[in-house]
Design a protein around this motif. Structure first.
Motif, PDB file in Angstrom:
ATOM      1  N   TYR A  62       0.841  -1.198   0.000  1.00 56.07           N
ATOM      2  CA  TYR A  62       0.000   0.000   0.000  1.00 56.07           C
ATOM      3  C   TYR A  62       0.876   1.248   0.000  1.00 56.07           C
ATOM      4  CZ  TYR A  62      -3.474  -3.427   1.228  1.00 56.07           C
ATOM      5  OH  TYR A  62      -4.279  -4.527   1.211  1.00 56.07           O
ATOM      6  N   GLU A  63       0.621   2.125  -0.967  1.00 54.32           N
ATOM      7  CA  GLU A  63       1.348   3.393  -1.070  1.00 54.32           C
ATOM      8  C   GLU A  63       0.345   4.532  -0.952  1.00 54.32           C
ATOM      9  OE1 GLU A  63       4.458   4.840  -1.357  1.00 54.32           O
ATOM     10  OE2 GLU A  63       3.275   6.681  -1.524  1.00 54.32           O
ATOM     11  N   GLY A  74      15.653  13.819  -7.823  1.00 60.23           N
ATOM     12  CA  GLY A  74      16.854  13.490  -8.581  1.00 60.23           C
ATOM     13  C   GLY A  74      17.876  12.859  -7.671  1.00 60.23           C
ATOM     14  N   THR A 184      -3.479   4.555  -1.344  1.00 60.62           N
ATOM     15  CA  THR A 184      -4.056   3.761  -0.251  1.00 60.62           C
ATOM     16  C   THR A 184      -3.202   3.915   1.010  1.00 60.62           C
ATOM     17  OG1 THR A 184      -4.644   2.186  -1.996  1.00 60.62           O
ATOM     18  CG2 THR A 184      -4.997   1.473   0.268  1.00 60.62           C
ATOM     19  N   VAL A 186      -1.864   3.815   4.745  1.00 63.48           N
ATOM     20  CA  VAL A 186      -2.027   2.955   5.926  1.00 63.48           C
ATOM     21  C   VAL A 186      -2.087   3.872   7.140  1.00 63.48           C
ATOM     22  CG1 VAL A 186      -0.844   1.249   7.369  1.00 63.48           C
ATOM     23  CG2 VAL A 186      -0.816   1.026   4.866  1.00 63.48           C
ATOM     24  N   GLY A 230       8.184   0.101   5.051  1.00 67.38           N
ATOM     25  CA  GLY A 230       9.231   0.894   4.379  1.00 67.38           C
ATOM     26  C   GLY A 230       8.651   2.257   4.076  1.00 67.38           C
ATOM     27  N   GLY A 232       9.646   5.304   4.815  1.00 68.86           N
ATOM     28  CA  GLY A 232      10.493   6.481   4.661  1.00 68.86           C
ATOM     29  C   GLY A 232      10.960   7.097   5.971  1.00 68.86           C
ATOM     30  N   PRO A 233      11.592   8.282   5.860  1.00 68.34           N
ATOM     31  CA  PRO A 233      12.276   8.869   7.023  1.00 68.34           C
ATOM     32  C   PRO A 233      11.361   9.317   8.152  1.00 68.34           C
ATOM     33  CG  PRO A 233      12.349  10.356   5.122  1.00 68.34           C
ATOM     34  CD  PRO A 233      11.786   9.065   4.631  1.00 68.34           C
ATOM     35  N   VAL A 237       3.668   4.974  10.283  1.00 69.30           N
ATOM     36  CA  VAL A 237       3.515   3.583  10.736  1.00 69.30           C
ATOM     37  C   VAL A 237       4.772   3.151  11.499  1.00 69.30           C
ATOM     38  CG1 VAL A 237       3.117   1.214   9.994  1.00 69.30           C
ATOM     39  CG2 VAL A 237       1.934   3.101   8.844  1.00 69.30           C
ATOM     40  N   LYS A 261      14.323  20.731  -3.409  1.00 72.06           N
ATOM     41  CA  LYS A 261      14.829  20.404  -4.736  1.00 72.06           C
ATOM     42  C   LYS A 261      13.902  20.880  -5.825  1.00 72.06           C
ATOM     43  CE  LYS A 261      15.204  15.853  -3.734  1.00 72.06           C
ATOM     44  NZ  LYS A 261      15.125  14.402  -4.026  1.00 72.06           N
ATOM     45  N   PHE A 305      20.588  20.606   0.766  1.00 69.86           N
ATOM     46  CA  PHE A 305      20.281  19.950   2.042  1.00 69.86           C
ATOM     47  C   PHE A 305      20.470  20.971   3.150  1.00 69.86           C
ATOM     48  CE2 PHE A 305      22.127  16.470  -0.476  1.00 69.86           C
ATOM     49  CZ  PHE A 305      21.084  15.560  -0.414  1.00 69.86           C
ATOM     50  N   SER A 346      12.189  15.080   3.582  1.00 67.15           N
ATOM     51  CA  SER A 346      13.048  15.003   4.761  1.00 67.15           C
ATOM     52  C   SER A 346      14.029  13.844   4.631  1.00 67.15           C
ATOM     53  CB  SER A 346      12.203  14.844   6.021  1.00 67.15           C
ATOM     54  OG  SER A 346      11.262  13.832   5.820  1.00 67.15           O
TER      55      SER A 346
HETATM   56  C1  LIG Z   1      17.017  16.343  -1.419  1.00 62.41           C
HETATM   57  C2  LIG Z   1      17.350  14.878  -1.401  1.00 62.41           C
HETATM   58  C3  LIG Z   1      18.315  14.373  -2.246  1.00 62.41           C
HETATM   59  C4  LIG Z   1      18.664  13.029  -2.216  1.00 62.41           C
HETATM   60  N1  LIG Z   1      19.643  12.586  -3.064  1.00 62.41           N
HETATM   61  C5  LIG Z   1      19.991  11.304  -3.034  1.00 62.41           C
HETATM   62  C6  LIG Z   1      21.009  10.819  -3.915  1.00 62.41           C
HETATM   63  O1  LIG Z   1      21.577  11.569  -4.710  1.00 62.41           O
HETATM   64  N2  LIG Z   1      21.318   9.491  -3.855  1.00 62.41           N
HETATM   65  C7  LIG Z   1      20.688   8.642  -2.979  1.00 62.41           C
HETATM   66  O2  LIG Z   1      21.024   7.453  -2.967  1.00 62.41           O
HETATM   67  N3  LIG Z   1      19.735   9.075  -2.136  1.00 62.41           N
HETATM   68  C8  LIG Z   1      19.381  10.379  -2.138  1.00 62.41           C
HETATM   69  N4  LIG Z   1      18.417  10.824  -1.282  1.00 62.41           N
HETATM   70  C9  LIG Z   1      17.865   9.889  -0.298  1.00 62.41           C
HETATM   71  C10 LIG Z   1      16.782   9.015  -0.913  1.00 62.41           C
HETATM   72  O3  LIG Z   1      15.764   9.834  -1.468  1.00 62.41           O
HETATM   73  C11 LIG Z   1      16.209   8.146   0.185  1.00 62.41           C
HETATM   74  O4  LIG Z   1      17.274   7.455   0.837  1.00 62.41           O
HETATM   75  C12 LIG Z   1      15.238   7.131  -0.357  1.00 62.41           C
HETATM   76  O5  LIG Z   1      14.164   7.766  -1.010  1.00 62.41           O
HETATM   77  C13 LIG Z   1      14.707   6.285   0.800  1.00 62.41           C
HETATM   78  O6  LIG Z   1      13.903   5.277   0.262  1.00 62.41           O
HETATM   79  P1  LIG Z   1      12.774   4.575   1.118  1.00 62.41           P
HETATM   80  O7  LIG Z   1      12.116   3.600   0.197  1.00 62.41           O
HETATM   81  O8  LIG Z   1      13.315   4.084   2.397  1.00 62.41           O
HETATM   82  O9  LIG Z   1      11.762   5.749   1.529  1.00 62.41           O
HETATM   83  P2  LIG Z   1      10.954   6.788   0.650  1.00 62.41           P
HETATM   84  O10 LIG Z   1      11.601   7.021  -0.662  1.00 62.41           O
HETATM   85  O11 LIG Z   1      10.715   7.962   1.535  1.00 62.41           O
HETATM   86  O12 LIG Z   1       9.592   6.029   0.368  1.00 62.41           O
HETATM   87  C14 LIG Z   1       8.658   5.796   1.380  1.00 62.41           C
HETATM   88  C15 LIG Z   1       7.304   5.637   0.730  1.00 62.41           C
HETATM   89  O13 LIG Z   1       6.353   5.286   1.732  1.00 62.41           O
HETATM   90  C16 LIG Z   1       5.161   6.004   1.500  1.00 62.41           C
HETATM   91  N5  LIG Z   1       4.430   6.088   2.765  1.00 62.41           N
HETATM   92  C17 LIG Z   1       4.792   6.743   3.896  1.00 62.41           C
HETATM   93  N6  LIG Z   1       3.868   6.578   4.845  1.00 62.41           N
HETATM   94  C18 LIG Z   1       2.898   5.795   4.308  1.00 62.41           C
HETATM   95  C19 LIG Z   1       1.659   5.282   4.811  1.00 62.41           C
HETATM   96  N7  LIG Z   1       1.244   5.562   6.058  1.00 62.41           N
HETATM   97  N8  LIG Z   1       0.894   4.512   4.005  1.00 62.41           N
HETATM   98  C20 LIG Z   1       1.310   4.230   2.723  1.00 62.41           C
HETATM   99  N9  LIG Z   1       2.465   4.707   2.198  1.00 62.41           N
HETATM  100  C21 LIG Z   1       3.246   5.478   2.983  1.00 62.41           C
HETATM  101  C22 LIG Z   1       5.638   7.358   0.992  1.00 62.41           C
HETATM  102  O14 LIG Z   1       4.608   8.028   0.282  1.00 62.41           O
HETATM  103  C23 LIG Z   1       6.813   6.939   0.102  1.00 62.41           C
HETATM  104  O15 LIG Z   1       6.416   6.667  -1.222  1.00 62.41           O
HETATM  105  C24 LIG Z   1      18.020  12.165  -1.313  1.00 62.41           C
HETATM  106  C25 LIG Z   1      17.012  12.646  -0.477  1.00 62.41           C
HETATM  107  C26 LIG Z   1      16.675  13.990  -0.518  1.00 62.41           C
HETATM  108  C27 LIG Z   1      15.590  14.504   0.391  1.00 62.41           C
END
Ligand SMILES: Cc1cc2nc3c(=O)[nH]c(=O)nc-3n(C[C@H](O)[C@H](O)[C@H](O)COP(=O)(O)OP(=O)(O)OC[C@H]3O[C@@H](n4cnc5c(N)ncnc54)[C@H](O)[C@@H]3O)c2cc1C
Length: 398
Positions: A62-63, A74, A184, A186, A230, A232-233, A237, A261, A305, A346
């Motif tokens: 679920y996303e 990028g 969708t 969560v 997974g 994100g930051p 959840v 960005k 950043f 973030s």
């Molecule tokens: C400005 C910037 C520049 C960056 N540049 C680089 C780079 O050059 N190289 C690099 O390797 N990394 C880079 N990063 C870091 C990279 O973007 C992250 O490390 C990466 O996106 C993390 O992946 P993730 O799948 O853990 O989380 P995310 O990409 O944050 O994905 C999490 C997903 O979960 C979804 N989600 C969250 N909560 C819920 C919920 N309750 N229900 C359903 N869905 C949910 C979100 O919508 C999202 O789609 C950069 C980050 C930033 C902010």
């Protein structure tokens, strides 16, 4: 308007085998590897679902975003993990992806006296300006003669994370082994007797305070043998799991950076070639890092950043980005560019200390919510501390 509230007892429950929260690059990698394991070489299911006997394993992700590839994203990456997930990777298949061709780290001097530089840095700047052309200072900037190992992406890829996620999603959907549900969200993990037994989807048709409104529909309970988070930051959840189970001793998540960005179309006569990777430091404030990556077709992604250790910011992150991009070294490329989109994201910056319990009864954590992101690596490099060596070691291995 008459509202026909649905009793909470009408909440529907669905049994699956694996429930996943969030579709970022981490989840894309996990599901790609999982899907391979669930299929026989001829593409038929290798195992049977325990939740729905007779059917293939039910894996549902679920996303919350309306799209599976969204955002202003990028990135440059050495792509080691990507190549492990996709051993036959052909980057040409991924829209806007290209190999790294030129890498440069540039120290930006303050051209207008807007940044808060220490006396030492001001003295160093004066020396640089004095030696000027001898050292290669042009447009108030000094390209460094070397690239710190953690920033060196030789052999890697420049790409749009949004496009990449869409590409991964399309690969996954063709396997038929997993279901991806965008739009969708969560709302919470389901926890019973200390065990995570699935997730609850967000209620639909609620007012601003979450009370039932027209079209109210309670979110389904998705019950699963394994829940993979997974999100994100700053995932809600993941944070609820941390609140319930606590963090390992002396661990905490309380440092986040902000990334501002934008994506632009560069002018046709722009001198920057596809695959160019520029990283900057020194301006608009010494603590702020900048990046500019060039995709094919004269599209570029750029931004800054703003790290968590930046004390007392006097401008918004958006304003800092405008100061940064108007630095003469960058503006010569950007003044004739046109904006496609902009946004913020973030970054988890708590490092090793931010690592939660990675797995527990019925659940696992993956991705940025589970450990160290890019910016923390930058922090280790700029602020060597007791753990710096292990940080750098870790970043070199990624
Ligand atoms: C400005 C910037 C520049 C960056 N540049 C680089 C780079 O050059 N190289 C690099 O390797 N990394 C880079 N990063 C870091 C990279 O973007 C992250 O490390 C990466 O996106 C993390 O992946 P993730 O799948 O853990 O989380 P995310 O990409 O944050 O994905 C999490 C997903 O979960 C979804 N989600 C969250 N909560 C819920 C919920 N309750 N229900 C359903 N869905 C949910 C979100 O919508 C999202 O789609 C950069 C980050 C930033 C902010």
């Amino acid at each position: 308007m008459s509202i026909n509230p649905v009793a909470v007892s009408d909440r529907v429950s669905l049994e699956v085998d694996i429930a996943c929260v969030g579709f970022g690059p981490a989840m894309g990698g996990f599901l790609t590897t999982l899907a391979r394991g669930l299929l026989s070489p001829d593409g038929t299911p290798a195992v049977e679902s325990a939740a729905m006997p007779g059917l293939p394993p039910q894996v549902v992700c679920y996303e919350r975003a309306d799209d599976l590839g969204f955002g202003v994203s990028g990135v440059v990456t050495r792509a080691r993990g990507i190549r492990e997930s996709f051993p036959d990777l052909d980057a040409n298949q991924i829209p806007l992806a290209t190999g790294v061709t030129v890498e440069q780290v540039v120290y930006l001097l303050d051209p207008i006296g807007a940044s808060r530089r220490s006396p030492t840095l001001r003295a160093a700047d004066a020396v640089l300006r004095g030696l000027g052309r001898l050292l290669g200072v042009r447009h108030h900037a000094l390209p460094l003669p070397w690239i710190p190992p953690f920033l060196s992406k030789h052999g890697g890829l420049v790409m749009s994370l949004g496009q990449f996620n869409q590409w991964v999603a399309s690969q996954l959907m063709t396997t038929g082994a997993v279901q991806l549900w965008p739009a969708t969200p969560v709302s919470a993990p389901l926890i019973e007797d200390g065990r995570v037994v699935g997730v609850r989807l967000a209620d639909q048709g609620v007012d601003k305070k979450g009370h039932p409104d027209a079209g109210y529909m309670p979110g389904m309970d998705i019950r699963a043998a394994l829940t993979v988070v997974g999100d994100g930051p700053v995932g809600a959840v993941g944070q609820q799991l941390d609140a319930h189970f606590g963090m390992p001793d002396e661990h905490h998540q309380r440092d986040w950076a902000v990334g501002m960005k934008m994506v632009v179309d560069l002018p046709p006569d722009c001198a920057l070639q596809a695959g160019t990777v520029l990283h900057t430091l020194g301006y608009p404030e010494p603590e702020i890092f900048g990046f500019l990556y060039v995709y094919p077709d004269n599209v570029a992604s750029l931004g800054i950043f703003v790290p968590s250790w930046f004390d007392s910011p006097v401008r918004t992150a958006y304003r800092y980005m405008q100061h940064w991009m108007q630095h003469p070294y960058l503006w010569k490329h950007l003044s004739a560019a046109s904006l496609r989109s902009w946004g913020a994201k973030s970054l988890q910056e708590s490092g090793w200390r931010g690592e939660p319990y990675l797995a527990g009864d019925g659940y696992a954590r993956i991705g940025e919510g589970s450990a160290v992101p890019t910016c923390s690596r930058v922090r280790a490099w700029t602020r060597p501390g007791p753990r710096a060596r292990s940080w750098v070691k870790r970043c070199l291995s990624c």
